[in-house]
Design an enzyme around this catalytic site. Sequence first.
Site, short mmCIF file in Angstrom:
data_model
loop_
_atom_site.label_atom_id
_atom_site.label_comp_id
_atom_site.label_asym_id
_atom_site.label_seq_id
_atom_site.Cartn_x
_atom_site.Cartn_y
_atom_site.Cartn_z
N HIS A 43 25.05 52.20 62.78
CA HIS A 43 24.13 51.14 62.07
C HIS A 43 23.11 50.33 62.97
CE1 HIS A 43 23.08 47.46 59.71
NE2 HIS A 43 22.67 48.12 59.08
N SER A 87 22.32 51.53 54.09
CA SER A 87 22.25 52.20 55.52
C SER A 87 23.82 52.57 55.69
CB SER A 87 21.97 51.02 56.46
OG SER A 87 20.82 50.31 56.50
#
Length: 208
Positions: A44, A16
């Site tokens: 995130h 990510s």
Amino acid sequence: MAKIEHILPADIEKTSFLIISRELSEKKIIIPDEIAPIVKRVIHTTADFDFAETLKFSDNVVEIIKKAILNGADIVTDTNMARAGINKKKLANFGGEVHCFMADDDIALLSKEKNLTRAALSMQKASKLKKPLIFAIGNAPTALVELCSLIENGFRPVAIIGVPVGFVNVVGAKEMIMKTKIPYIVNEGRKGGSTVAAAICNAILYDI
């Protein structure tokens, strides 16, 4: 239909962050190294790249907060959700703990008696703690307004993370914090939230 990738659980967060770094580069957004871990962790948490532009940091605030944590500072939040999200074990390693007084019986009673928000009264209660304090506000603009009032009367927290979300008095309350002489991390505009407040705290903790 979007392709489903098979990624090991341990690699999901790492992947990510690689995606976030790549997309920031594609957008030609350059983030200073000091604040990059915070901005990226907020992105995130939210999948919202607007935070790369709207998160504002006073001079040296990250180092100020890190130094305070290393010296055992506590964190005060305005929601139990933020309290749950902050890595309390990591903070405890440095001698600190996380407080949220919103659900306390005395705060509920005073709120009815004085017709004040629990958030404002929680800030008053927190200001009496005998430790260096970092405030992480992700929900209630009234908490920020009360902190400004306390600061005007001599209260000096280490720093204020001001990221409440919403429509009523949110923008104005954030602007008030940025006009104080207290170190701050503030997200301009309406966006924010308890998860953002926790993400900022964790990014700093993980970077120590």
